[in-house]
Design a protein around this motif. Structure first.
Motif, PDB file in Angstrom:
ATOM      1  N   HIS A  58       0.846  -1.186   0.000  1.00 50.71           N
ATOM      2  CA  HIS A  58       0.000   0.000   0.000  1.00 50.71           C
ATOM      3  C   HIS A  58       0.887   1.243   0.000  1.00 50.71           C
ATOM      4  CE1 HIS A  58      -3.722  -2.234   0.918  1.00 50.71           C
ATOM      5  NE2 HIS A  58      -2.898  -3.034   1.577  1.00 50.71           N
ATOM      6  N   ASP A  59       0.451   2.279  -0.720  1.00 53.57           N
ATOM      7  CA  ASP A  59       1.195   3.536  -0.785  1.00 53.57           C
ATOM      8  C   ASP A  59       0.529   4.585   0.108  1.00 53.57           C
ATOM      9  OD1 ASP A  59       3.038   2.559  -2.629  1.00 53.57           O
ATOM     10  OD2 ASP A  59       1.818   3.177  -4.341  1.00 53.57           O
ATOM     11  N   TYR A  60       1.373   5.351   0.814  1.00 48.82           N
ATOM     12  CA  TYR A  60       0.897   6.378   1.729  1.00 48.82           C
ATOM     13  C   TYR A  60       1.677   7.670   1.511  1.00 48.82           C
ATOM     14  CZ  TYR A  60      -0.918   2.298   4.202  1.00 48.82           C
ATOM     15  OH  TYR A  60      -1.561   1.137   4.519  1.00 48.82           O
ATOM     16  N   VAL A  61       1.032   8.795   1.774  1.00 48.57           N
ATOM     17  CA  VAL A  61       1.716  10.079   1.840  1.00 48.57           C
ATOM     18  C   VAL A  61       1.409  10.689   3.198  1.00 48.57           C
ATOM     19  CG1 VAL A  61       1.872  10.537  -0.644  1.00 48.57           C
ATOM     20  CG2 VAL A  61      -0.157  11.248   0.601  1.00 48.57           C
ATOM     21  N   VAL A  62       2.414  11.367   3.744  1.00 47.85           N
ATOM     22  CA  VAL A  62       2.335  11.944   5.074  1.00 47.85           C
ATOM     23  C   VAL A  62       2.569  13.443   4.970  1.00 47.85           C
ATOM     24  CG1 VAL A  62       3.445  11.967   7.364  1.00 47.85           C
ATOM     25  CG2 VAL A  62       3.192   9.804   6.119  1.00 47.85           C
ATOM     26  N   SER A  63       1.837  14.213   5.739  1.00 49.82           N
ATOM     27  CA  SER A  63       2.041  15.658   5.823  1.00 49.82           C
ATOM     28  C   SER A  63       2.714  15.958   7.162  1.00 49.82           C
ATOM     29  CB  SER A  63       0.702  16.397   5.714  1.00 49.82           C
ATOM     30  OG  SER A  63       0.915  17.781   5.796  1.00 49.82           O
ATOM     31  N   PRO A  64       4.060  15.832   7.224  1.00 50.98           N
ATOM     32  CA  PRO A  64       4.735  15.961   8.513  1.00 50.98           C
ATOM     33  C   PRO A  64       4.596  17.339   9.149  1.00 50.98           C
ATOM     34  CG  PRO A  64       6.335  15.925   6.723  1.00 50.98           C
ATOM     35  CD  PRO A  64       5.000  15.606   6.133  1.00 50.98           C
ATOM     36  N   ARG A  65       4.346  18.363   8.339  1.00 47.48           N
ATOM     37  CA  ARG A  65       4.194  19.719   8.885  1.00 47.48           C
ATOM     38  C   ARG A  65       2.801  19.956   9.467  1.00 47.48           C
ATOM     39  NH1 ARG A  65       8.072  23.466   7.813  1.00 47.48           N
ATOM     40  NH2 ARG A  65       9.737  22.815   6.411  1.00 47.48           N
ATOM     41  N   ALA A  77     -10.795  17.039  -1.826  1.00 44.49           N
ATOM     42  CA  ALA A  77     -10.935  16.506  -3.186  1.00 44.49           C
ATOM     43  C   ALA A  77     -11.180  14.998  -3.209  1.00 44.49           C
ATOM     44  CB  ALA A  77      -9.687  16.842  -4.011  1.00 44.49           C
ATOM     45  N   GLY A  78     -10.546  14.268  -2.297  1.00 42.20           N
ATOM     46  CA  GLY A  78     -10.690  12.818  -2.287  1.00 42.20           C
ATOM     47  C   GLY A  78      -9.900  12.113  -3.374  1.00 42.20           C
ATOM     48  N   ALA A  79      -9.155  12.886  -4.161  1.00 42.66           N
ATOM     49  CA  ALA A  79      -8.331  12.310  -5.232  1.00 42.66           C
ATOM     50  C   ALA A  79      -7.163  13.248  -5.495  1.00 42.66           C
ATOM     51  CB  ALA A  79      -9.147  12.124  -6.505  1.00 42.66           C
ATOM     52  N   VAL A  80      -6.052  12.676  -5.925  1.00 46.17           N
ATOM     53  CA  VAL A  80      -4.853  13.439  -6.260  1.00 46.17           C
ATOM     54  C   VAL A  80      -4.216  12.828  -7.506  1.00 46.17           C
ATOM     55  CG1 VAL A  80      -4.407  14.100  -3.853  1.00 46.17           C
ATOM     56  CG2 VAL A  80      -3.337  12.035  -4.792  1.00 46.17           C
ATOM     57  N   GLY A  81      -3.245  13.527  -8.040  1.00 45.75           N
ATOM     58  CA  GLY A  81      -2.389  12.962  -9.075  1.00 45.75           C
ATOM     59  C   GLY A  81      -1.021  12.760  -8.462  1.00 45.75           C
ATOM     60  N   ARG A  89      -0.414   9.942 -12.536  1.00 47.47           N
ATOM     61  CA  ARG A  89      -1.590   9.073 -12.536  1.00 47.47           C
ATOM     62  C   ARG A  89      -2.558   9.521 -11.462  1.00 47.47           C
ATOM     63  NH1 ARG A  89      -0.599   5.419  -8.253  1.00 47.47           N
ATOM     64  NH2 ARG A  89       1.593   5.242  -7.767  1.00 47.47           N
ATOM     65  N   PRO A  90      -3.836   9.556 -11.808  1.00 46.26           N
ATOM     66  CA  PRO A  90      -4.832   9.934 -10.802  1.00 46.26           C
ATOM     67  C   PRO A  90      -5.095   8.769  -9.850  1.00 46.26           C
ATOM     68  CG  PRO A  90      -5.893   9.471 -12.889  1.00 46.26           C
ATOM     69  CD  PRO A  90      -4.423   9.316 -13.118  1.00 46.26           C
ATOM     70  N   VAL A  91      -5.214   9.074  -8.586  1.00 41.90           N
ATOM     71  CA  VAL A  91      -5.543   8.058  -7.582  1.00 41.90           C
ATOM     72  C   VAL A  91      -6.512   8.657  -6.572  1.00 41.90           C
ATOM     73  CG1 VAL A  91      -3.400   6.735  -7.739  1.00 41.90           C
ATOM     74  CG2 VAL A  91      -3.521   8.633  -6.164  1.00 41.90           C
ATOM     75  N   ASP A  92      -7.385   7.809  -6.067  1.00 44.99           N
ATOM     76  CA  ASP A  92      -8.245   8.216  -4.964  1.00 44.99           C
ATOM     77  C   ASP A  92      -7.431   8.124  -3.682  1.00 44.99           C
ATOM     78  OD1 ASP A  92     -10.455   8.583  -6.619  1.00 44.99           O
ATOM     79  OD2 ASP A  92     -11.113   6.514  -6.378  1.00 44.99           O
ATOM     80  N   ILE A  93      -7.821   8.884  -2.697  1.00 41.72           N
ATOM     81  CA  ILE A  93      -7.136   8.830  -1.405  1.00 41.72           C
ATOM     82  C   ILE A  93      -8.147   8.676  -0.287  1.00 41.72           C
ATOM     83  CG2 ILE A  93      -5.158  10.230  -2.124  1.00 41.72           C
ATOM     84  CD1 ILE A  93      -6.472  12.533  -0.538  1.00 41.72           C
ATOM     85  N   THR A  94      -7.691   8.056   0.781  1.00 39.93           N
ATOM     86  CA  THR A  94      -8.491   7.987   1.999  1.00 39.93           C
ATOM     87  C   THR A  94      -7.583   8.363   3.164  1.00 39.93           C
ATOM     88  OG1 THR A  94      -8.017   5.638   2.334  1.00 39.93           O
ATOM     89  CG2 THR A  94     -10.027   6.168   1.147  1.00 39.93           C
ATOM     90  N   PHE A 142      -2.400   9.845   4.408  1.00 39.84           N
ATOM     91  CA  PHE A 142      -3.377   9.416   3.404  1.00 39.84           C
ATOM     92  C   PHE A 142      -2.893   8.160   2.708  1.00 39.84           C
ATOM     93  CE2 PHE A 142      -3.669  14.023   3.726  1.00 39.84           C
ATOM     94  CZ  PHE A 142      -5.039  14.217   3.886  1.00 39.84           C
ATOM     95  N   GLU A 143      -3.804   7.239   2.466  1.00 38.35           N
ATOM     96  CA  GLU A 143      -3.502   6.069   1.646  1.00 38.35           C
ATOM     97  C   GLU A 143      -3.928   6.364   0.219  1.00 38.35           C
ATOM     98  OE1 GLU A 143      -4.427   1.304   1.157  1.00 38.35           O
ATOM     99  OE2 GLU A 143      -5.332   2.387   2.825  1.00 38.35           O
ATOM    100  N   LEU A 144      -3.067   6.031  -0.717  1.00 36.61           N
ATOM    101  CA  LEU A 144      -3.393   6.157  -2.129  1.00 36.61           C
ATOM    102  C   LEU A 144      -4.092   4.878  -2.550  1.00 36.61           C
ATOM    103  CD1 LEU A 144      -0.013   7.646  -3.440  1.00 36.61           C
ATOM    104  CD2 LEU A 144      -2.021   8.844  -2.564  1.00 36.61           C
ATOM    105  N   VAL A 145      -5.304   4.997  -3.040  1.00 35.86           N
ATOM    106  CA  VAL A 145      -6.129   3.843  -3.386  1.00 35.86           C
ATOM    107  C   VAL A 145      -6.137   3.689  -4.912  1.00 35.86           C
ATOM    108  CG1 VAL A 145      -8.404   2.780  -3.175  1.00 35.86           C
ATOM    109  CG2 VAL A 145      -7.567   4.307  -1.383  1.00 35.86           C
ATOM    110  N   ARG A 146      -5.720   2.543  -5.384  1.00 33.30           N
ATOM    111  CA  ARG A 146      -5.643   2.305  -6.836  1.00 33.30           C
ATOM    112  C   ARG A 146      -6.929   1.760  -7.367  1.00 33.30           C
ATOM    113  NH1 ARG A 146       0.375   1.310  -7.904  1.00 33.30           N
ATOM    114  NH2 ARG A 146       1.169   1.875  -5.913  1.00 33.30           N
TER     115      ARG A 146
END
Length: 146
Positions: A58-65, A77-81, A89-94, A142-146
Motif C-alpha cells: 500500500h502507498d501512503y503520503v504523510v504531511s509531517p508539517r 478533493a478525495g483524489a490526487v495525481g 496518474r490519478p488516484v483516490d485517497i483515503t 493518506f492512503e493512495l487507493v488504486r
C-alpha cells in the motif's frame, strides 16, 4: 484532527522548489514524488513534493508539517495525481484513522527523519509508541487507493 501547521521558512520553500522540479522531470530524491491536487477554493491544480511510503503493498503520503494546504485540499478533493509531469496518474485517497498512524509514522520517521526533523511534532525515530500515538492526530496520513 488537531490543528497544527508548521509553516516552512523561505529557505525550506526554496529547497522544496528544487526537489519538486526534480520530481516533476522524473528524478526522485530519496523517494520523492510530485503530488498534484485541486485547490479547494480556486479549483486550480497545486503541486507539492512528498515522500511516498510503501508498506505491505500500500502507498501512503504523510504531511509531517501538519494540516497543510495540500492536506486540506486532498481531504476535500478525495483524489490526487501522483508522479512526474508526463506520467502523473490519478488516484483516490483515503485518510488513515489516528489509531492506524503509529506504525506508518514509525516507518516514515525511520526512513525520512533526516529530512523532516523538527517538523513532525517533536517526534524522532526513537519516539515511543505512546509518544507517536499522542502526536498522530496532528499529522495527516493518506492512503493512495488504486
Amino acid at each position: 484532527m488537531t490543528e497544527r501547521y508548521d509553516q516552512p521558512s523561505t529557505a525550506a520553500r526554496a529547497v522544496n522548489t528544487v526537489f519538486r522540479w526534480l520530481a516533476e522531470v522524473g528524478i526522485s530524491v530519496a523517494g520523492t514524488r510530485v503530488l498534484e491536487v485541486r485547490g479547494r477554493k480556486s479549483g486550480k491544480p497545486r503541486t507539492v513534493v512528498v515522500n511516498l511510503l510503501t508498506l505491505d503493498g500500500h502507498d501512503y503520503v504523510v504531511s509531517p508539517r501538519g494540516n497543510t494546504q495540500w492536506a486540506r485540499n486532498a481531504r476535500a478533493a478525495g483524489a490526487v495525481g501522483i508522479g512526474p509531469r508526463w506520467h502523473r496518474r490519478p488516484v483516490d485517497i483515503t485518510e488513515v484513522p489516528d489509531a492506524a498512524k503509529p506504525v506508518l509514522l514509525k516507518r516514515y520517521l525511520d526512513r525520512w527523519y533526516w529530512e523532516v526533523k523538527g517538523h513532525v511534532g517533536g517526534l524522532t525515530p526513537q519516539s515511543s509508541d505512546e509518544e507517536i500515538s499522542a502526536v498522530a492526530p496532528t499529522i495527516p496520513v493518506f492512503e493512495l487507493v488504486r
